[in-house]
Design an enzyme around this catalytic site. Structure first.
Site, PDB file in Angstrom:
ATOM      1  N   LYS A  59       0.843  -1.199   0.000  1.00 26.57           N
ATOM      2  CA  LYS A  59       0.000   0.000   0.000  1.00 26.57           C
ATOM      3  C   LYS A  59       0.879   1.251   0.000  1.00 26.57           C
ATOM      4  O   LYS A  59       0.645   2.193  -0.754  1.00 26.57           O
ATOM      5  CB  LYS A  59      -0.944  -0.010   1.210  1.00 26.57           C
ATOM      6  N   GLN A 103      -4.266  -1.352   9.662  1.00 28.69           N
ATOM      7  CA  GLN A 103      -4.393  -2.688   9.078  1.00 28.69           C
ATOM      8  C   GLN A 103      -5.075  -3.629  10.084  1.00 28.69           C
ATOM      9  O   GLN A 103      -4.662  -3.737  11.235  1.00 28.69           O
ATOM     10  CB  GLN A 103      -2.992  -3.221   8.708  1.00 28.69           C
ATOM     11  N   ASP A 126     -10.777   3.805   4.555  1.00 28.53           N
ATOM     12  CA  ASP A 126     -11.305   2.448   4.427  1.00 28.53           C
ATOM     13  C   ASP A 126     -12.832   2.428   4.445  1.00 28.53           C
ATOM     14  O   ASP A 126     -13.445   1.433   4.069  1.00 28.53           O
ATOM     15  CB  ASP A 126     -10.813   1.582   5.600  1.00 28.53           C
TER      16      ASP A 126
END
Ligand code: NAP
Length: 303
Positions: A59, A103, A126
């Site tokens: 990422k 994460q 997200d």
């Protein structure tokens, strides 16, 4: 119209589509740079899980490739919740940071809901924060979770009319299954979500025009579950050891499913790359909103 001839499916190439999305993101970043604005993405990983570390590294690397500044934080497994919340608060206050990604999964001693909700909703890339998740649920503008958004863009790329299609989503997690259902509902699909307690799952999946598999069980769906001409989007990423070699496989038995579906996504090279591309896009969109600017033209009407 779905294809009804017997033929091998067309592969929806996630790598290629992700490249196209990244080009558009890159273009938007160049436009922002004319105003001296550089989007910033902070990624936080707790612990040393090998797969999660690879995802986070990728990422950060992808962010740099499109001109997004990446801030990476690798924290020890035994970090106390308070310290993690303190870091997030600092990032919330940092004007160079437009997106904050934690994460998942987090270690058990940390309350994931609390951590996710501590991210400023305007920096949530997200779409997991309760405000953004709620916005999707009631059809308001907000951040759309990266994996479901990637799946939708893949469906759009094949130019089919989604209205009235029966989409069966296998899995009801907060990060894939549930937002996927809301997103396809917004596209006027008819939705069925199935899960581990569902009865007659094969019969339900067999009725699907579109199958989204997000179970986390390798090769869970085989061709006998699939209606001829259906579209299969495989979200699953499962690591197997085959003949002594590590291999990634999806939740759908790809080789046999491609003989009955009209379109199918591969694993690897399907939803995975699109998830990262959508993360970059969400970061730029948050940056644009936070600077009260219009959405860059390159990010409108993707596919
Ligand atoms: P998750 O939180 O473990 O959810 C799995 C879902 O599958 C649950 O809703 C569960 O039902 C359901 N399920 C489990 N066993 C089942 C069974 N026998 N029959 C029917 N449903 C069953 O997983 P997730 O986070 O959504 O991820 C799913 C998969 O997608 C994983 O392989 C993950 O690695 C992958 N993934 C990929 C990406 C990407 O970028 N490609 C992103 C995210 C996740 P219950 O709710 O009843 O337990």
């Amino acid at each position: 119209m779905l294809k009804n001839l017997i033929m091998t499916a067309e592969i929806i190439d996630g790598k290629f589509l992700a490249h196209k999305v990244k080009e558009k993101v890159s273009k938007a970043v160049s436009t922002l740079s004319k105003e001296n604005i550089v989007p910033g993405l902070a990624t936080i990983i707790v612990g040393t899980d090998a797969a999660s570390s690879i995802y986070v590294k990728n990422k950060g690397k992808s962010a740099n490739e499109v001109g997004i500044k990446s801030f990476q934080y690798a924290l020890p497994e035994d970090i106390v919740e308070e310290d993690l919340l303190e870091l997030i608060e600092k990032l919330n206050q940092n004007n160079d940071v437009d997106g904050i990604l934690v994460q998942l999964p987090l270690p058990k001693h940390i309350n994931s809901d609390l951590v996710i909700d501590s991210i400023d909703p305007s920096k949530d890339v997200d779409g997991f924060n309760i405000l953004n998740a709620g916005s999707l649920f009631i059809g308001r503008d907000g951040v759309i979770p990266c994996t479901p958004l990637g799946c939708l863009l893949m469906l759009r790329s094949i130019n089919i009319d989604l209205k009235g299609k029966h989409a069966v989503i296998i899995g009801r997690s907060n990060i894939v299954g549930k937002p996927m259902a809301q997103l396809l509902l917004r596209e006027d699909c008819t939705i069925t979500t199935v899960h581990s307690k569902t009865k007659n799952i094969v019969k339900i999946v067999k009725d699907a025009d579109i199958i989204i598999a997000a179970v986390g069980i390798p090769n869970f769906v085989n061709s006998s579950w699939i209606k001829k001409g259906a579209i299969a989007i495989d979200v699953g990423i499962n690591r197997l050891k085959i003949d002594g070699k590590n291999k990634l496989v999806g939740d759908i038995k790809f080789e046999e499913a491609k003989e009955v579906t009209s379109y199918i996504t591969p694993v690897p090279g399907g939803v995975g790359p699109m998830t990262i591309a959508c993360l970059l896009m969400n970061t730029v969109l948050q940056c644009v909103k936070r600077n009260n600017m219009d959405q860059p033209s390159s990010l409108r009407n993707l596919f």
